[in-house]
Design an enzyme around this catalytic site. Structure first.
Site, PDB file in Angstrom:
ATOM      1  N   LEU A1239       0.804  -1.223   0.000  1.00 35.48           N
ATOM      2  CA  LEU A1239       0.000   0.000   0.000  1.00 35.48           C
ATOM      3  C   LEU A1239       0.839   1.277   0.000  1.00 35.48           C
ATOM      4  CD1 LEU A1239      -2.657  -1.142   2.618  1.00 35.48           C
ATOM      5  CD2 LEU A1239      -2.999  -0.880   0.182  1.00 35.48           C
ATOM      6  N   GLU A1241       2.071   3.258  -2.288  1.00 32.32           N
ATOM      7  CA  GLU A1241       1.891   4.375  -3.215  1.00 32.32           C
ATOM      8  C   GLU A1241       0.439   4.759  -3.483  1.00 32.32           C
ATOM      9  OE1 GLU A1241       4.997   3.879  -6.660  1.00 32.32           O
ATOM     10  OE2 GLU A1241       4.171   1.956  -6.083  1.00 32.32           O
TER      11      GLU A1241
END
Ligand code: FAD
Ligand code: FES
Ligand code: FES
Length: 1310
Positions: A1239, A1241
């Site tokens: 998670l 980006e």
């Protein structure tokens, strides 16, 4: 230098220890002293200009007026070391330590998950600690104020604030309370839980004169006013150093030099405050923070009519800089600096303030008026005079004073324009007796609109007067099109918009005094209020682990970041915290000042003559390969951008190295063309790589059949990584076998190793890169650190000394590039039933001067453009433009945040055309069933739809949309906007080999375990997650397991920690290694199931079973065939949705973030606290991209925005007032480790929900005013963009310049 032999001793205390410095250098700062002399490296350098708070410490001083000890936070980077005589300094090390005991502030920030990379954490701790020293139970507002000057690029602030909130009277509870482990209960050995014992105070220092002689500068601190005045007469050119917040940055960045500095810090006369019957006289030495207290006190004592000016001053003091700067900066320094942006001068000027001057000759008063502020000789102070105090008169009945300011963001940002306005009416009437209006930010000094005001005397306060006043003001306060600072039309608009606000404010006050005066229509009242600073609230939801999961198994639990406590105590070691090594030298870089030029000559002779300078490294010194043909490490013959590295100075100290770069003379011959903008690049056919294209269906045919077509353009600005820890590296050459040890802040140590190897012509095996931790990377430490490692390596090999290279913030921002600016053109065809049938998007990104990652970014951009939508006929094309700007590079999201903004803008444009809210178009066109993407990869959108629906539901979207509409009907000058954005984010690299990872796990004979893997700890908590994995696999507690560092010697040939996949792939490798080891131990365990881990390990050793294993993950299958336009490039998708609501001020362009709800599909999160931290942090970073972060370039290609003053990343006051994050209840992904998802980006793009909420509000304004709704989409949605898009009579009345008639200050490059 006056006379070096009689230097006084500098005596002060640091963390309770007396420091006596006999040869202090007056040019030194507290930060350098702490870090270099005392080796207290908890206090960090991140900007060196007072703008980020990373260097915050507490100073305690005896106040000669109140006779009390004052504790206040300061930024150590601006604090002259000599100013500390007689003070006590408390640093983060003095507050608490993991070795002894932690302070509750430290413990709570870590346990609240308020640290990620931890680079900002010591500063945060010190700001909170100082607050608590003064207010053991502060209010939440005080907490916000205390943290307003501290930047964090990782967390999104929410958890930091939450940790501080536990001390507040409103909350008054620690999150640990109830668990039996509350850190409030820890105070037993201390006089108070806030630990005062470190603070030893010097007595009030004697009144003797103190003189400190340095190599170039002498510091004199007189003990009496008489001495000061005599000194000033003797050294008329010597500045007075008070806060050093104006002098300091001038000396650092603008090369100002003062051989003598006078410090009046011990002169009590300058800190006097006198209350008289007609006003208030405040000593010039009072800090702005003290001034806040003084004004607040006076306001509470006097009737409202007398305190109009004080209220206006107080309003601006609240938003002027951060708390630390307000604590340091003095009123005298503020007034005497006469900055054109001064927030106080316009108010002081309109309030008829006077300056009380004093010299050895006597005293005199001069008015603080426009002549003084413009520095006119006739109205200025004499060189031997000093400012003793400022007298600010009371206001009177029928007199009204107001202050206005508009900055890029609410807090800790220099204003674009500000104003002070005062009107006095003939008693009992609305006839103007006196009027005074002054503006800041619209000229080289604060400007007084004297002529206009004179012409308005006697006029009645009505619409006619307003119209006339606007006309007069625009005529008098004229700003040329080429004005420095740019934003010319916006500033002109603010000049009249502020006046309009003042007009309404006064009208309202008149009405209060006399009912006869006309009432402001209710719809217009919204023009009056500024957005207040609000306290963020929110809920984070995630699924708890299965109740049957063994307690000892940490997977899925919100485990604190492994280094959290060390971050909070300053004991976490970053690259530049490594102690100086034997014979170490420092390197500074010399960069090009031209965008495109031939290097005619490089003359380093003057630099080499300077003391301490050892060598200058040029391209000729490179023994191996100098980068790539078109991407040289050190320039040869030609430069292709401003900021390109040409050579590097090696010297004994950093200061010597930096000074020497200023003496290097480079002569250039400018070359044509100079291409800076995407438009220029297209015209010159200047591209870095072939165009990338994907196509599906038959776009042309579809356009012929659709009911409607919309076309448009989108401009998305670039973004600076602004990792708090700038790029830094320490290269240590070994005497044997040409070996090198490199300590570097990087996401990709193997790349540094490889580049150094080819540059030095040394086999890779002899170079070891070590990464303990990185103070934020966000993609910016993927490719670039190799450049710095290699150049430092050349210096190390040539000189035979270790080389340390630490980039200044200015150099870092100038040299390293950032997110690619994008220009997108779209054509979208749709049916009357809102179904989009054809979409054609062409994107151009500004890649800068070399390829770097631009080709990959273009590919990812194109692959991800469709976002969540199923459109049968698609054509996406992307080109990377080659320009004469520093090369842009990887940045969180890798093209997706820019590209998907184009797609979502298309949807918004379709909605506008259909007269529908955008969410209807989004919903209609979203993927609904199992389908194939544009590149033919099959996927199931079920989770995407769940996220969308849950977000609609949890945010009460539809009812809030209706409420916003109601609000908008009632309010003309403020509008609310709301938007919900879906997201399909593909994780990983589009190549299998990039997904491989390895790990090495050793079990030692005492049972302790050492894990090494290929990922770098960037703050994202990868090491914490890896220990969770190892703990589950080996079935031992995490406390048995350790990670020391990432090193190329233990795990070779690693892939960059990037693309959200780090924990995922390295987790698989760690799992593999642990499983191998456990398998080896199994027979022993089976034989002695009752034994302990230690027993089994011992037995294994006895039986000669290897207790070390390498784990390997071969990578997810991924490929992309660009010829055919098909592939399976991504292992999996992360889905999400975000809903944001904002309110905009149509007159200033400011906005307030009311609420954000994020739903993210994390599957089975490995560590929900870390994952929520990633989502919140990246969301806030995305919000910065789309709203405030604006890079400004000169027409010559020079980046102006090179410090936190000019480049605004979100601060704590930018966090949405209500900020909710939910991890969607687990779905299942068989592919990934324990079914978790990466998670790192994805949250970035969800920040665009704020952008589209602002756009929604702007669209409402334009609809209401009958202006075309399909305005040009431009990101960031700065106050300038919002204000100018909310066209009204004020934007219409400003003069507009013909672009051909002037050279603008800055140019748009997207
Ligand atoms: C990060 C940061 C953010 C800022 N944000 C804002 C903002 O939002 N709005 C704003 O208006 N300003 C802002 N400022 C500017 C700040 O207000 C001024 O720098 C500050 O007020 C100067 O005071 P000082 O005591 O530090 O002055 P110093 O730097 O110590 O001195 C400045 C000058 O004043 C002269 N001087 C000082 N005292 C006297 C005296 N008694 N008699 C004669 N000459 C004297 C000195 O000789 C020197 O030339 C910011 C500054 C920083 C560093
Ligand atoms: S390093 Fe001092 S404020 Fe940024
Ligand atoms: S944790 Fe704040 S900058 Fe990284």
């Amino acid at each position: 230098m006056l006379c070096a032999s009689r230097s006084d001793e500098l005596v002060f205390f640091v963390n309770g220890r007396k420091v006596i410095e006999r040869n202090v250098d007056p040019e030194g700062t507290l930060l350098t002293f702490l870090r270099k002399n005392l080796r207290l490296t908890g206090t960090k350098y991140a900007c060196g200009r007072g703008g980020c708070g990373a260097c915050t410490v507490m100073v305690s001083k005896h106040d000669s007026v109140s006779k009390k000890i004052r504790h206040f936070s300061v930024t150590a980077c601006l604090m002259p070391i000599c100013s500390l005589y007689g003070s006590a300094v408390t640093t983060v090390e003095g507050v608490g330590s993991i070795k002894t005991r932690l302070h509750p502030v430290q413990e709570r920030i870590a346990k609240s998950h308020g640290t990620q990379c931890g680079f900002c954490t010591p500063g945060m701790v010190m700001s909170m600690y100082t607050l608590l020293r003064n207010h053991p139970q502060p209010s939440e507002e005080q907490l916000m104020e205390a943290l307003g000057g501290n930047l964090c690029r990782c967390t999104g602030y929410r958890p930091i604030f939450e940790s501080g909130r536990t001390f507040c009277m409103e909350a008054n509870s620690c999150q640990q309370k109830g668990t039996g482990k509350c850190c409030l209960d820890w105070g037993e050995n201390d006089s108070s839980p806030l630990g005062k014992k470190n603070e030893r105070m010097a007595e009030n220092p004697e009144k003797q004169m103190l003189t400190f002689y340095g190599e170039r500068v002498t510091w004199i601190s007189p003990g009496t006013l008489k001495d000061l005045l005599e000194l000033k007469a003797k050294h008329p050119k010597a500045p007075l150093v008070l806060g050093n917040t104006s002098l300091g940055p001038g000396m650092k960045s603008q090369g100002h030099f003062h051989p003598v500095l006078l410090s009046p810090a011990r002169i009590s006369e300058l800190s006097m405050v006198t209350k008289t019957s007609d006003g208030l006289t405040i000593g010039a030495g009072c800090s702005l923070a003290q001034m806040q207290v003084i004004l607040a006190e006076r306001i509470s004592e006097l009737p409202e009519e007398k305190t109009q000016t004080y209220r206006a001053l107080l309003k601006h003091l609240r938003s002027l800089a951060g708390q630390q700067i307000r604590n340091m900066a003095s009123l005298g320094g503020h007034v005497m600096s006469r900055h054109c942006y001064s927030d106080l001068s316009p108010i002081l000027a309109v309030g008829n303030s006077t300056l009380n001057l004093i010299s050895a000759e006597g005293t005199r008063q001069i008015p603080l008026n426009e002549h003084f502020l413009a520095g006119l000789a006739s109205a200025d102070i004499e060189p031997e005079e000093i400012l003793e105090s400022v007298h600010i008169p009371h206001s009177q009945k029928w007199e009204f004073v107001s202050a206005f300011r508009q900055a890029q963001c609410q807090q800790n940002a220099l204003p674009h324009v500000n104003a002070g306005m005062r009107v006095l009416f003939k008693g009992g009437t609305d006839s103007i007796e006196d009027l005074h209006i002054a503006y800041g930010g619209v000229g080289p000094a604060t400007i007084s609109a004297h002529r206009s005001c004179q012409q308005l005397l006697g006029r009645r306060w009505n619409e006619l007067m307003l119209d006339e006043a606007c006309r007069l003001l625009l005529d008098e306060v004229s700003l040329p099109g080429s004005a420095p600072g740019g934003r010319v039309e916006f500033k002109r608009t603010l000049v009249v918009s502020f006046l309009f606000k003042f007009y309404l404010e006064v009208l309202q006050e008149l009405k209060k005094l006399d009912r006869r005066y006309s009432e402001i229509s209710e719809r217009f009242l919204s023009a009056l209020e500024d957005f207040p600073v609000t306290i963020p609230q929110g809920v984070q939801t995630y699924q708890s682990v299965d109740p049957h999961q063994p307690l000892q198994d940490p997977v899925g639990r919100p485990i604190m970041h492994l280094s959290g406590l060390k971050h909070a105590t300053g004991e976490a070691i970053f690259c530049d915290d490594i102690p100086m090594v034997d014979k170490e030298l420092f390197m500074a870089l010399m960069t090009s000042s031209r965008a495109h030029a031939k290097i005619r000559s490089i003359d380093v002779s003057k630099a080499l003559e300077l003391p301490g300078v050892i060598d200058v490294i040029t391209a000729e010194d490179i023994p191996g390969i100098n980068g790539a043909e078109n991407d040289k490490l050190l320039a040869v013959d030609e430069v292709i951008c401003v900021g390109q590295i040409i050579c590097a100075v090696v010297a004994e100290t950093d200061v010597q190295a930096k000074r020497a770069t200023e003496k290097i003379k480079i002569t250039y011959e400018d070359l044509e063309p100079v291409i800076l903008t995407i438009k220029d690049a297209i015209n010159h056919n200047s591209f870095l790589c072939p165009e990338k294209k994907l196509e599906q269906g038959n776009v042309e045919e579809a356009f012929e059949k659709v009911d409607q077509i919309v076309e448009g353009e989108v401009h998305v600005g670039g973004q600076e990584h602004f990792y708090m820890e700038t790029q830094r590296v320490l290269v240590i050459p070994k005497t044997e076998d040409k070996e090198l040890d490199i300590y570097v802040s990087t996401q990709d140590p193997a790349h540094v190793q490889k580049t150094v190897s080819s540059t030095l012509n040394i086999p890779i095996s002899r170079i070891t890169c070590h990464v303990k931790r990185v103070g934020g990377g966000f993609g910016g430490k993927t490719g670039k650190p190799a450049v710095f490692g290699a150049i430092a390596g050349v210096g190390a090999i040539k000189t035979g000394h270790p080389i340390r290279l630490v980039l200044d913030r200015e150099d870092d921002m100038l040299i390293t590039g950032g997110r690619h600016p994008l220009f997108g053109k779209y054509k979208v065809g749709f049916m009357n039933n809102r179904r989009i049938k054809a979409l054609d998007i062409e994107c151009f990104i500004n890649g800068g001067c070399t390829l770097d990652d631009s080709e990959l970014v273009t590919e990812f951009l194109i692959l991800k453009l469709e976002n969540a939508y199923k459109i049968r006929n698609l054509r996406f094309q992307g080109c990377a433009c080659m320009t004469n700007l520093p090369s842009n590079t990887a940045f969180r999201g890798f093209g997706f945040p820019q590209g998907a903004l184009v797609t979502e803008s298309c949807i918004t444009a379709v909605a506008a055309k259909c007269g529908l809210p955008p969410e209807k178009i989004r919903e209609k066109n979203m993927y609904k069933a199992v389908d194939k993407t544009i590149y033919n990869q099959a996927f199931n959108p079920e989770t995407l739809i769940r996220c969308w629906n849950e977000c609609l539901d949890k945010s009460s979207f539809h009812s809030r949309r209706m409420q916003a509409e109601e609000f908008n009907k009632k309010n003309y000058w403020k509008k609310k906007g709301i938007a919900i954005i879906p997201m399909k984010f593909s994780v990983g690299f589009a190549a299998t080999s990039y997904h491989q990872a390895a790990a090495l796990v050793h079990i030692y004979t005492d049972g302790s375990v050492l894990v090494t893997h290929g990922g770098s700890e960037l703050g994202q908590g990868i090491h914490t997650k890896m220990l969770q994995v190892a703990s589950r696999e080996l079935k031992i507690p995490m406390s048995y397991i350790h990670i020391c560092e990432t090193s190329t010697a233990t795990v070779p040939n690693t892939i960059a920690t990037a693309a959200s996949i780090g924990a995922d792939v390295n987790g698989r490798a760690v799992q593999d290694a642990c499983q191998i080891l456990l398998k080896r131990l199994e027979p022993i365990i089976k034989k002695h199931p009752e034994g302990t881990w230690e027993d089994w390990v011992e037995a294994a050793f006895e039986q000669r079973i290897s207790l070390s294993a390498t784990g390997y993950f071969r990578g997810y299958k991924a490929f992309m065939d660009w010829e055919k336009g098909v592939g399976d490039p991504f292992p999996y998708y992360v889905y999400g949705a975000a809903c944001s609501e904002v309110e905009i001020d149509c007159l200033t362009g400011a906005h307030k973030k009311i609420r954000t709800d994020i739903i993210m599909d994390a599957c089975c999160s490995l560590n929900p606290a870390i994952d929520i931290g990633q989502i919140e942090g990246s969301f806030i970073q995305g919000m910065g991209l789309y709203t405030t972060e604006e890079l400004k370039y000169s027409p010559e290609g020079v980046l102006y925005s090179r410090s936190p003053d000019e480049y605004k990343i979100p601060t704590i006051t930018d966090v949405p007032e209500e900020f909710n994050v939910s991890l969607m209840p687990s779905s299942y992904t068989p592919l990934t480790i324990y079914s978790s998802k990466g998670l790192g980006e994805s949250g970035m793009f969800l920040g665009s929900s704020v952008f589209f909420a602002i756009a929604d509000a702007v669209a409402t304004v334009r609809r209401e005013r009958g202006i075309a709704e399909d305005f040009m989409v431009q990101s960031p949605a700065t106050p300038e963009w919002v204000r100018m898009a909310c066209a009204d009579r004020f934007t219409e009345m400003i003069p507009r310049d013909d672009p051909k008639t002037f050279k603008p200050w800055s140019i748009p490059i997207a």
